[in-house]
Design an enzyme around this catalytic site. Structure first.
Site, PDB file in Angstrom:
ATOM      1  CB  SER C 227     -20.736  12.281  21.570  1.00  0.00           C
ATOM      2  OG  SER C 227     -21.124  12.200  22.913  1.00  0.00           O
ATOM      3  CB  SER C 265     -21.443  16.607  23.542  1.00  0.00           C
ATOM      4  OG  SER C 265     -20.785  17.746  24.018  1.00  0.00           O
ATOM      5  CG  ASP C 267     -18.547  17.291  21.165  1.00  0.00           C
ATOM      6  OD1 ASP C 267     -19.189  16.347  20.670  1.00  0.00           O
ATOM      7  OD2 ASP C 267     -19.089  18.285  21.668  1.00  0.00           O
TER       8      ASP C 267
END
Lengths: 350, 350, 350, 350
Positions: C227, C265, C267
């Site tokens: 991430s 992830s 993000d």
């Protein structure tokens, strides 16, 4: 006669003088009704939010998607930039491209737009294919241009007119409806006006009374599907973010009437403020805006709920009131109007 | 006595046997009520959708944000991956971190989760700060763990319990409410169960009757703000996309009660299906799913609208029925219950 | 030495004087690093956007979710209201609740906030569980309060510090990185500052050079997941809508480094403007804002892309430059730093 | 000659045999190029994802909006229902309605669709008004029908053809480009194919090399605005939720080329899976799907990034390679092609 003329009340906020979207200063509505032969039952309704050149003087706007099974065009640019740059046009599902094309015609040809090479027509629709020969696509560009150009302030014709000519709502004849709310000066004195194109199903409630069940015609018992276009105008100074919130409340107003936003519905709310304009071109890199604070938006939200509910019911009352008004269309289909006399008794009894 | 015991009906679909979220097979609810001294009026409500290890056997899920002025945690992962991996916990606004921490405790310590290093607690809240010393943050991790661990099937306690201990709804004492709908076999036989934490304002309607106006207590006349958490469970085989649509209909159910989703409200719907599980780890790269088609979702949508409406009204009835039940809390504040006797008369008169 | 000290350039816009998020006037950063024994490798990074009482003087803000497999808290209120009302805190995944609780502590205890009963902590995270005993949850409220209170202007420490202490990026040691861009006066003279917490995978590119492939360590060859938290500050007068657009461009900056936003992830980009403040309470129902027009936002977008790319690479350079800097942690795991010497040669050769 | 023929490589995943969207089995592309007189420079590109009746056998689909300053039509229904039911057509901005109308023609007239009264055309666009007399709206329905009907498998013509006839990218002649990636069997063996219509600005990078700066033509130095349409097809069995994630990665691929998604850009990604079909009508209330798990999507994400980057650069190479290929259009405007010789040297030097 509208529901209010029968003593039916929706909510607690006073209406504007016309109880119509045109109570928002500067807003005009134009309609073209196509009712020809036994098969053509469709039309166009145009909402023109201000009298100037909308492309050059854009308005803050947002679109809320209640249920997206629909073909509205123009969504993403409104979402991205927060502005409306054309009139709003409503028509039938398969005529959206024709209407969008006509909005392009209209805008390209407006004085001052000679250099315009990109513009975002906003066109909504519902499907009138039960009563209308929708596959025939009988709406022409000229019909759309006429609707835009004949737009006028004042009372708005409701019922089986314009884009509501061939629509069906809760199994009864639907159509165009409108209503408004005006906040008291202590809450800003703003007007919220709503116009709807009703073509959906559910379990009809009128001012809270379960009319649909009493009349034996409702979703769950039978399949009543379809869509509702809602246009919300206000003169409150709110930007796109708060207009999107306002738009969402119109969806709650649809819920008040018993709408269920069924799988097959295209329920869209287009919300626009006329309080300030965003110039297409500017010598300044800044727009200076005086915006209503978040904290002061709740009364507007209520107004949108109430006006949407009333606009929807208005559309039903205007589409006919007795069996004599039964509306026939393509393929021998016909749709009865809401039995208003019975309904008024039911609602009055509460 | 619940509204149904007074003969009040909401919608047209039959309820499940308990008229509770626990009518969805396998769903359990646990609550911890903190009512101590004159200032502590808060608690925890945990919804545990299945009896296994939720992290290892995730459920399809979605969260709809009606109005996002709230502090629910866990939104984005549910949105991205379409799954729920912990129990759902409701509490007060400032105790969300404590509750999330406890959900982490709970999950890390479940047998089989020894290697888990990332998990997404889903915790919702409303603000009970009018009756509760919310700044004192009296909810502890242990309270939350207790709520999860004492979760059980069967009837769900409603009213001023759990996360609803200190809430206020339409100016009356709010709380926890629950309801359900069960579709007939011809529509799939699915159950939709709803649990709500009611703490919001608007213009109260009960089964369509404008009770709020009649009682003289409603938004617009005064400021009635606040939030509503809604949890929708179903055993219908729907994935995250259709669960989000289902969740959105619960928001229409809130609208039915007169909720306006005011500026200050945090209105969230968490929708979960128990029909199938998504294993955390799998030897196959595929999940094979038998999903309800879009076309068959409308009856579920109706069920969510109806059950949410009824759950909200249930919460009001359960929170007290006569002035003797007036609920006092911090800073000398007190809140009257809905005057149920009067209300039943009003609704009966319709 | 930072990449620029080696002659590496990212994009075309000049940096601010510190090439750090603190180039945005008034922005301060505070960090607490926990590196204890062989297993604790974590920490806290706090970004404090202005020096006053953030709750009373909120800032316009938006959050863009690149990939939502993460546990950031505070999303929906920022989205709904368009404002930030607390410092932004970054930490590890399982310590988000602790950090959120500390932000509540901090805010409740600020002078002037004695009546605050609701607030929206914004806390982001990445998962440092490969190097850190994340299940131990070693971050305490006090650590978070210390990070907020020791926040200062000036240079920002990068690399394995604060919330970046235990992170891994492209298979190398990641950490905290920062960078900035300052537009020329002709484009408004605005500063865009970025701070990142890098913990993700992909195919590393540095200033366009495919370093990851050359070094034989990249996603597709092996699984490099994880991430990235990105915080973007600017003094340009943009509201929440345009801040969301700005935030989205930071995601493109992540793409420039070879990030792929893999399934696992989280993000997130949090974007905040310091150009104007929205008071929590006001005697006026209006906020008067002077906002940058849509047309003038593109240079800011470029600045966000460039600064994010550079901040990410800065984090790698700062986390160690030679094998001697290998970073060891829990369970005997260790992670090498980016081989800076080799990389500089590769990039120089282009 | 395409970039690969010059030895330029993008990413690490192998291409499909044609390095084109048509590497996805069953996908066909048809194009009509309008290059008439000195002013007409426009056209149509149609992507037909399978050879059957798309309305009757819909495909899972999603649309990601990178920057929404564009006029794509068809967004909301794809978002709501997760399916595509028509070919995808690309054209110029002001011809979207014409193209949508033609897609309606096409679909209504397909055998088996005699009862269809509602359908959702998906039409994207970029603005070719610099080279093309866009206000003349020279695309006709017949052109669109021709593009759909001449769609064929095999190599796809790139450059100044179809909807790319009059587009400009990074200040050079843009156009249509395509590319593909095929995952190894160990990762499922899936193909991801991309087709782009390039008409945007930024700071051109080719395989990481900052070509735009070296050539002295880039955003920030001058204003290079515009849009990019991206169509992503795959035979991986992913549903609408994961297709939306896949689509978002194409936006990262645009970023790799130096695209900045400037204010004026309409950057849309339409992603479709051909792995399974959703019948319009079914005797069963269920769709049984075998879907790729979230955990296995990352390689597809990488493939979409890489193929989009390459497709964009392919469009530039195909639109001309030397000054002799300068493309002239309306109002005496002309656009040079990318100086491929120089570029190849620059990229080769790295």
């Amino acid at each position: 006669k509208r529901p209010r003329d029968y003593g039916i009340r929706f909510g607690v906020i006073p209406t504007g003088p016309l109880n119509a979207i045109t109570d928002v200063p500067g807003v005009r509505v134009g309609q073209v009704t196509l009712r020809q032969g036994t098969t053509i039952r469709t039309g166009v309704t145009a909402i023109v939010p201000h009298g100037g050149n909308l492309f050059q003087e854009k308005l803050p706007a947002a679109i809320y998607i209640g249920n997206g099974f629909g073909k509205l065009t123009g969504y993403s640019q409104v979402e991205e930039l927060g502005t409306l740059e054309t009139p709003i046009v409503l028509t039938n599902t398969l005529s959206v491209p024709t209407a969008a094309d006509a909005v392009i015609d209209y805008t390209l040809n407006q004085p001052g737009n000679e250099q315009v090479r990109s513009l975002n027509p906003v066109v909504g629709e519902t499907n009138d294919g039960f009563l209308n020969d929708i596959r025939g696509r009988h709406v022409t560009r000229q019909h759309v241009l006429d609707a835009i150009r004949n737009a006028k302030p004042g009372p708005v014709e409701e019922g089986s007119v314009g884009a509501g000519t061939g629509t069906v709502c809760f199994g009864y004849k639907g159509g165009i409806g409108t209503a408004s709310r005006r906040l008291p000066a202590s809450l800003g004195g703003y007007t919220v006006g709503v116009l709807v194109q009703t073509n959906f199903g559910g379990v009809l409630q009128i001012a809270g009374v379960p009319v649909g069940v009493a009349l034996g015609q409702y979703s769950y018992k039978e399949k009543l599907d379809g869509s509702c276009m809602m246009v919300v105008l206000t003169d409150a100074p709110v930007d796109a973010r708060n207009l999107k919130r306002l738009a969402k409340r119109a969806f709650l107003g649809l819920g008040h009437t018993g709408g269920i936003a069924s799988n097959g519905s295209g329920d869209y709310v287009i919300a626009v403020s006329t309080a300030y304009q965003i110039p297409h071109q500017s010598s300044s890199p800044f727009d200076t805006l005086k915006l209503l604070r978040n904290d002061d938006t709740s009364p507007l939200f209520m107004a949108a709920i109430e006006a949407t509910e009333e606009a929807i019911i208005n559309s039903l009352f205007a589409a006919g009131q007795s069996p004599a008004d039964t509306f026939s269309g393509t393929e021998g289909h016909s749709v009865k109007p809401l039995p208003v006399q019975k309904v008024v008794e039911m609602v009055g009894r509460k």
